[in-house]
Design an enzyme around this catalytic site. Structure first.
Site, short mmCIF file in Angstrom:
data_model
loop_
_atom_site.label_atom_id
_atom_site.label_comp_id
_atom_site.label_asym_id
_atom_site.label_seq_id
_atom_site.Cartn_x
_atom_site.Cartn_y
_atom_site.Cartn_z
N ASN A 1 -37.68 -51.92 -61.35
CA ASN A 1 -39.09 -51.62 -61.64
C ASN A 1 -39.96 -51.93 -60.43
OD1 ASN A 1 -39.73 -50.79 -64.57
ND2 ASN A 1 -38.10 -52.31 -64.76
N LEU B 1 -44.67 -67.12 -70.16
CA LEU B 1 -45.89 -67.64 -69.56
C LEU B 1 -46.83 -68.17 -70.64
CD1 LEU B 1 -46.54 -64.80 -66.96
CD2 LEU B 1 -45.77 -67.14 -66.48
N HIS C 1 -41.37 -53.74 -71.30
CA HIS C 1 -40.33 -54.20 -72.23
C HIS C 1 -39.49 -53.01 -72.69
CE1 HIS C 1 -38.35 -56.71 -75.15
NE2 HIS C 1 -38.46 -55.70 -75.99
N GLY D 1 -47.12 -65.51 -76.08
CA GLY D 1 -46.28 -65.04 -77.19
C GLY D 1 -45.27 -64.11 -76.55
N GLU E 1 -39.70 -46.50 -67.91
CA GLU E 1 -40.41 -47.72 -67.48
C GLU E 1 -40.97 -47.56 -66.07
OE1 GLU E 1 -37.32 -50.89 -67.98
OE2 GLU E 1 -38.92 -51.81 -69.16
C1 GRF Z 1 -36.57 -54.10 -67.54
O1 GRF Z 1 -35.79 -53.31 -68.37
C2 GRF Z 1 -37.72 -54.68 -68.28
O2 GRF Z 1 -38.09 -53.95 -69.40
C3 GRF Z 1 -37.27 -56.03 -68.72
O3 GRF Z 1 -36.41 -56.46 -67.70
C4 GRF Z 1 -35.82 -55.34 -67.06
C5 GRF Z 1 -35.95 -55.54 -65.60
O4 GRF Z 1 -35.24 -54.60 -64.85
N1 GRF Z 1 -38.42 -56.88 -68.95
P1 GRF Z 1 -35.39 -54.54 -63.27
O5 GRF Z 1 -35.13 -55.93 -62.71
O6 GRF Z 1 -36.77 -54.06 -62.95
O7 GRF Z 1 -34.35 -53.57 -62.84
#
Ligand code: GRF
Length: 200
Positions: free
Chosen positions: A13, A93, A109, A143, A174
Site C-alpha cells: 500500500n 492506536l 482494512h 477502537g 486498496e
Molecule cells: C493490507 O491488506 C491492509 O488492509 C492491512 O494490512 C495489509 C498491509 O499490506 N491493514 P501491505 O503491507 O501494504 O502490503
C-alpha cells in the site's frame, strides 16, 4: 498536506502511494516520512528507494503503549506532519496519538467493515463463506477498525480462492482507494457528519 505513512510489514500500500507521488499525482498530499514500529519491515526499503525519510520507533523498547505513542508523535511533530495513513500498521492506536490528528488518520482494512475486523480479513471472509468481500478505507478512532467509513470497494469471492489469491485482489482495490482517500483528505474534501463521511 504533509503525510506520514505508518507501516509494519511488506508495504505494498505504501508502494502504491510512493508510485503516485513519483508520478506527481499525489499532490497536494505529500509523504514526508515513513514510520515503522518494526526495524526490519520491507516497507522501509521501499521508502528509502523512493527517497522518502524513514524512522523506526520500535514498540518493543517501550514498557507502556502511551510512551510508544508519544515517541511516535514526537518524531511526526518534528517533521510538521499534518495527517497520517496507516498502511499495514499493526499496533492499536489510542487517544494519546489520535488526538494529535483529529479526523486526519486513515486506515485501510481488507474487508467490508463492519464485517471481519481485526487480523486476517481475507481468511475470515473465506471461513464465513461470503460471496463478496472487499476493502474499507476509514477514519481511525480508538477502537479496532470501527471508525467512520470513507469508501469501500467490493471484491467477489471465487470458489477456488485461498487467502492469498483473495487478499491479492483486495489489495488492488486498496491501492487505488488509499490514493484517492489521501487526495480527498489533502483537499479537505472529507466532511465528518456524525458517523458519516461526506465527500464534498
Ligand atoms: C493490507 O491488506 C491492509 O488492509 C492491512 O494490512 C495489509 C498491509 O499490506 N491493514 P501491505 O503491507 O501494504 O502490503
Amino acid at each position: 498536506m504533509r503525510f506520514a505513512v505508518l507501516v509494519s510489514g511488506t508495504g505494498t500500500n505504501l508502494q502504491a502511494l510512493l508510485d503516485r507521488q513519483r508520478a506527481g499525482e499525489l499532490a497536494p498530499a505529500e509523504i514526508v516520512v515513513v514510520l515503522s514500529n518494526r526495524p526490519k519491515a520491507k516497507a522501509l526499503e521501499r521508502a528509502q528507494a523512493a527517497g522518502v525519510e524513514t524512522v523506526v520507533v520500535n514498540h518493543k523498547k517501550f514498557a507502556e503503549r502511551d510512551e510508544f505513542e508519544r515517541a511516535m508523535l514526537s518524531e511526526l511533530r518534528q517533521r510538521d506532519v499534518e495527517a497520517v495513513v496507516l498502511a499495514g500498521f499493526m499496533r492499536i492506536l489510542t487517544a494519546t496519538f489520535l488526538e494529535a490528528f483529529p479526523g486526519r488518520v486513515i486506515n485501510t482494512h481488507p474487508s467490508l467493515l463492519p464485517a471481519f475486523p481485526g487480523m486476517h480479513g481475507a481468511q475470515q471472509a473465506l471461513d464465513y463463506g461470503v460471496k463478496v468481500t472487499g476493502c474499507t478505507i476509514h477514519l481511525v478512532e480508538a477502537g479496532v477498525d470501527t471508525g467512520p467509513i470513507i469508501m469501500q470497494a467490493v471484491v467477489p469471492v471465487r470458489d477456488d480462492d485461498d487467502a492469498d489469491s483473495l487478499q491479492g485482489r483486495i489489495q488492488v482495490e486498496e491501492h487505488r482507494m488509499l490514493f484517492e482517500a489521501a487526495g480527498l483528505m489533502a483537499r479537505n474534501r472529507l466532511v465528518l457528519e456524525g458517523r458519516k463521511v461526506r465527500i464534498t
